[in-house]
Design a protein around this motif. Sequence first.
Motif, short mmCIF file in Angstrom:
data_model
loop_
_atom_site.label_atom_id
_atom_site.label_comp_id
_atom_site.label_asym_id
_atom_site.label_seq_id
_atom_site.Cartn_x
_atom_site.Cartn_y
_atom_site.Cartn_z
N GLY A 24 0.73 -1.06 0.06
CA GLY A 24 0.01 -0.05 -0.09
C GLY A 24 0.80 1.36 -0.11
N ILE A 25 2.25 1.28 -0.06
CA ILE A 25 2.92 2.42 0.05
C ILE A 25 3.79 2.52 -1.19
CG2 ILE A 25 2.65 2.82 2.39
CD1 ILE A 25 5.37 1.62 2.79
N LEU A 26 4.18 3.82 -1.58
CA LEU A 26 5.21 3.90 -2.57
C LEU A 26 6.24 4.56 -2.01
CD1 LEU A 26 6.23 4.21 -5.60
CD2 LEU A 26 5.22 6.48 -5.57
N ILE A 27 7.56 3.80 -2.03
CA ILE A 27 8.76 3.95 -1.41
C ILE A 27 9.82 4.57 -2.89
CG2 ILE A 27 10.86 3.18 -0.20
CD1 ILE A 27 8.51 0.96 0.84
N TYR A 28 10.33 5.88 -2.50
CA TYR A 28 11.14 6.13 -3.68
C TYR A 28 12.48 6.63 -2.94
CZ TYR A 28 13.07 9.45 -6.98
OH TYR A 28 13.80 9.96 -7.97
N GLN A 29 13.50 6.14 -3.35
CA GLN A 29 14.79 6.22 -2.84
C GLN A 29 15.00 6.19 -1.68
OE1 GLN A 29 16.25 10.09 -4.38
NE2 GLN A 29 16.74 9.12 -6.66
N GLY A 30 14.39 5.11 -0.75
CA GLY A 30 14.42 4.69 0.71
C GLY A 30 13.64 5.33 1.47
N ARG A 31 12.50 6.15 0.85
CA ARG A 31 11.71 6.95 1.70
C ARG A 31 10.45 6.87 1.50
NH1 ARG A 31 15.93 6.96 3.98
NH2 ARG A 31 16.90 8.93 5.15
N ALA B 167 4.43 8.04 -0.84
CA ALA B 167 2.96 8.19 -0.82
C ALA B 167 2.17 6.96 -0.33
CB ALA B 167 2.42 8.63 -2.44
N GLY B 168 1.01 7.03 0.08
CA GLY B 168 0.07 5.86 0.33
C GLY B 168 0.26 5.70 1.77
N ALA B 169 -0.40 4.49 2.44
CA ALA B 169 -0.63 4.18 3.44
C ALA B 169 -0.42 2.85 3.80
CB ALA B 169 -2.00 4.59 4.17
N VAL C 38 -5.65 -6.38 3.04
CA VAL C 38 -5.57 -6.76 1.75
C VAL C 38 -6.04 -5.68 0.88
CG1 VAL C 38 -6.57 -8.35 -0.22
CG2 VAL C 38 -5.78 -9.33 2.23
N LYS C 39 -7.06 -5.00 1.00
CA LYS C 39 -7.81 -3.74 0.48
C LYS C 39 -6.72 -2.81 0.19
CE LYS C 39 -12.65 -4.71 1.26
NZ LYS C 39 -13.79 -4.07 1.70
N ARG C 40 -6.11 -2.44 1.42
CA ARG C 40 -5.22 -1.44 1.42
C ARG C 40 -3.86 -1.71 0.54
NH1 ARG C 40 -6.00 3.74 2.74
NH2 ARG C 40 -6.92 3.00 4.73
N ALA C 41 -3.61 -3.12 0.45
CA ALA C 41 -2.57 -3.55 -0.08
C ALA C 41 -2.62 -3.45 -1.77
CB ALA C 41 -2.06 -4.85 0.23
N ILE C 42 -4.01 -3.62 -2.59
CA ILE C 42 -4.04 -3.64 -3.80
C ILE C 42 -4.81 -2.27 -4.08
CG2 ILE C 42 -4.56 -5.79 -3.81
CD1 ILE C 42 -7.65 -5.58 -3.76
N PHE C 43 -4.64 -1.18 -3.34
CA PHE C 43 -5.15 -0.04 -3.61
C PHE C 43 -6.77 -0.07 -4.04
CE2 PHE C 43 -0.78 -0.11 -4.44
CZ PHE C 43 -0.30 0.95 -3.73
N ASP D 138 -8.81 7.22 -2.61
CA ASP D 138 -7.78 8.31 -1.98
C ASP D 138 -6.73 7.87 -1.93
OD1 ASP D 138 -8.49 6.85 0.09
OD2 ASP D 138 -8.66 8.41 1.28
N GLN D 139 -6.46 6.72 -1.48
CA GLN D 139 -4.88 6.17 -1.52
C GLN D 139 -4.31 5.98 -2.81
OE1 GLN D 139 -4.79 2.20 -0.15
NE2 GLN D 139 -2.61 2.06 -0.11
N ALA D 140 -5.13 5.29 -3.79
CA ALA D 140 -4.74 4.92 -5.19
C ALA D 140 -4.28 6.26 -5.64
CB ALA D 140 -5.62 4.46 -5.88
#
Length: 270
Positions: A34-41, A44-46, A58-63, A67-69
């Motif tokens: 559920g989260i986007l990690i860019y260059q180790g940080r 976005a997301g939760a 599971v719902k969170r993990a598949i966006f 609002d999260q997506a």
Amino acid sequence: MEIYALFGSSGTGKSSSALELAHRYKIDAIIDDGILIYQGRKAAGASAKYEKTKIQAVKRAIFFYHDQAEDVRQALRTLPIERLLILATSQRMISRIVDALGLPPVSHNISIESIKPEDEIKAARFVRETQGKHVIPIPRVEVEKDFLQRLIHSAQQILSPRKEIIGESTVVYPPFSGGRIQIYEQVLKKIVQHVCCRFPQVAQVHKTKYLFADLPRLHVSISLRLPFGASIPTCTMTIQQALYEELDYCFSILPSSIDFTIVSLEVQTE
């Protein structure tokens, strides 16, 4: 954008392998639970690891949540990402994430079994099932910033060969993990004693030490009683195999190593 996908069942060590994989293929960003990690940080997301139930996770993990997506889609449009790694439990789940975020088709599908030995996968499952540990591939400070009241167990820094920081991982205990299983040290010692007593070559078991912080490891100090000319390595390897099979049978533990210290040796001449 070039899409990589790493898939494998829960608790097989995907998140802990993600940073090494990202460094190997020069991947800029990771999508995990559920989260986007860019260059180790976190960008976005939760994280799904903080949901109260597995269904919500599971719902969170598949966006599933709009609002999260949209938050992650906006970050993907803004950041200069050339290569993206998606972590999921199956290729079907990866497809759902790709569709939810409007990403290009996956170029490289990688199974956890293709990059991680079987004993390490089984050890990772053991840690998940007995201790309830989940890994988030972002630094501890990033997690604390978002979840100040959460309990963080530890953080591990991943270093490249040039010793530059390419990312970190944080261990957490999700509410839905269902608690932990405790195996008493005395029980493990009794099992070692029982197995060693099967072999007349073992005169005494002096000390047994277990390490489960990373991979399961076992160290046993013994005294041997062998006929003259008998092979010590052959004897200890036979006992090692018996211990390996017994731990696998009793606890589904595949020890990463079983080491012996020979405290004393009695040589039988008759």
